[in-house]
Scaffold this active site. Sequence first.
Site, short mmCIF file in Angstrom:
data_model
loop_
_atom_site.label_atom_id
_atom_site.label_comp_id
_atom_site.label_asym_id
_atom_site.label_seq_id
_atom_site.Cartn_x
_atom_site.Cartn_y
_atom_site.Cartn_z
N SER A 5 52.32 35.11 42.66
CA SER A 5 51.11 35.62 42.98
C SER A 5 51.55 36.70 43.63
CB SER A 5 50.15 35.02 43.80
OG SER A 5 50.42 35.23 45.10
N VAL A 145 44.32 36.23 51.48
CA VAL A 145 45.79 36.30 51.56
C VAL A 145 46.33 37.26 50.51
CG1 VAL A 145 47.92 34.99 51.25
CG2 VAL A 145 46.06 34.02 52.60
N GLU A 146 45.78 37.20 49.31
CA GLU A 146 46.31 38.01 48.22
C GLU A 146 46.07 39.50 48.41
OE1 GLU A 146 48.18 37.41 45.62
OE2 GLU A 146 48.38 35.28 46.06
N THR A 147 44.83 39.90 48.69
CA THR A 147 44.51 41.33 48.67
C THR A 147 43.60 41.79 49.79
OG1 THR A 147 42.61 41.01 47.19
CG2 THR A 147 44.75 41.44 46.15
N TYR A 344 52.85 29.78 52.16
CA TYR A 344 51.72 30.45 51.53
C TYR A 344 50.50 29.53 51.49
CZ TYR A 344 48.83 32.52 47.86
OH TYR A 344 47.78 33.03 47.14
#
Length: 361
Positions: A5, A145-147, A344
């Site tokens: 990811s 968390v990702e973006t 994560y």
Amino acid sequence: MRRLSSTAPSLLAGLLLAALALPPAAIAQNADARRGATAVRGTVPYATRDDAMRFADDVAARRNLDRDWVRATIGAAQLLPNVPRLMLPPAKGSAKNWNAYRARIVDPIRINAGVRFWRDNAALLARAEAEYGVPPEIIVGIIGVETLYGRIMGNFRVIDALATLSFDFPQGHPRAAEREAFFRGELESFLSIESRTAQDPLVPLGSYAGAMGMPQFMPSSLAKYAVDFDGDGRIDLVNNTADVIGSVANYFKAFGWQRGMASIFPVRLDPERLKMQILMAPDIKPTFSADSFVAAGATLRGEALSHPGLLALIELQNGPDAPSYVAGTQNFYVITRYNWSSYYAMSVLELGNEVKAIVSP
């Protein structure tokens, strides 16, 4: 997926989704591009590489794609010199530290942005939970968390990132052959998707690993799990939060998310009965029944004692301090299918719960 990811990050234009057989082909403009974001550019084009051109011919034949188009697309990709080193594991001796990891991600900026995202999209999040069984805090945690809810989606040309990791993956990596094969598969998926659109395949932007959009889907995940959640006939994972929310929920359901199941339980280790080697051997994969977990010295309480599924002992190292432990369920393991890291997964849970505590006190 990042770090596949990864926990990597901005996609531009046309999210390549005609391969999903949705009418018409998805055409999305990246908000970063409209603000004039500059793509990270590579150096040497792959048109000069025999191995890249052989791969292009193979993909064209196997996927029944136009050979000249595939060769031209891969040939226009450029080596990103700094990307291979980003794939190397940390140097030995680098101590993991959950508290430091958490502090970088579960911070006021992400929490406040998550609260706004949840409130703005409460109905969509509720519908995703009803249809897929994935609660809002998990979806909100992932996207945050990702973006950072679409603020940091990456500025590498996807074609450059995937070509670099397909043909110049660092051979010093302990799983170099496996990872190179993975990225070649993703490059093939990207080409297959792009071939079905009228868009320029050199335009889409994403992370240094080729992940795209708010949820940072790799090309193969776009093809398998992205959904048109608002029913407008196209999928846009850059600007359309409905499609983003539905696609993340669909991804989790596809990987076995269990409706209503907790992701973690508190655990206390009993030093007199502890069989740490046995408990840690499966790593993060749930392997133990509640009874066998307790028999190995991992003490549970409350509803955890009657948990019907399997459990794993999750260790979170804290640098020089004593590690923390939780019991992970099947749902915790599903979160790690997005990014194979217990740190994560814990950050997704913690961020989502922090936001939930404000939105639904």
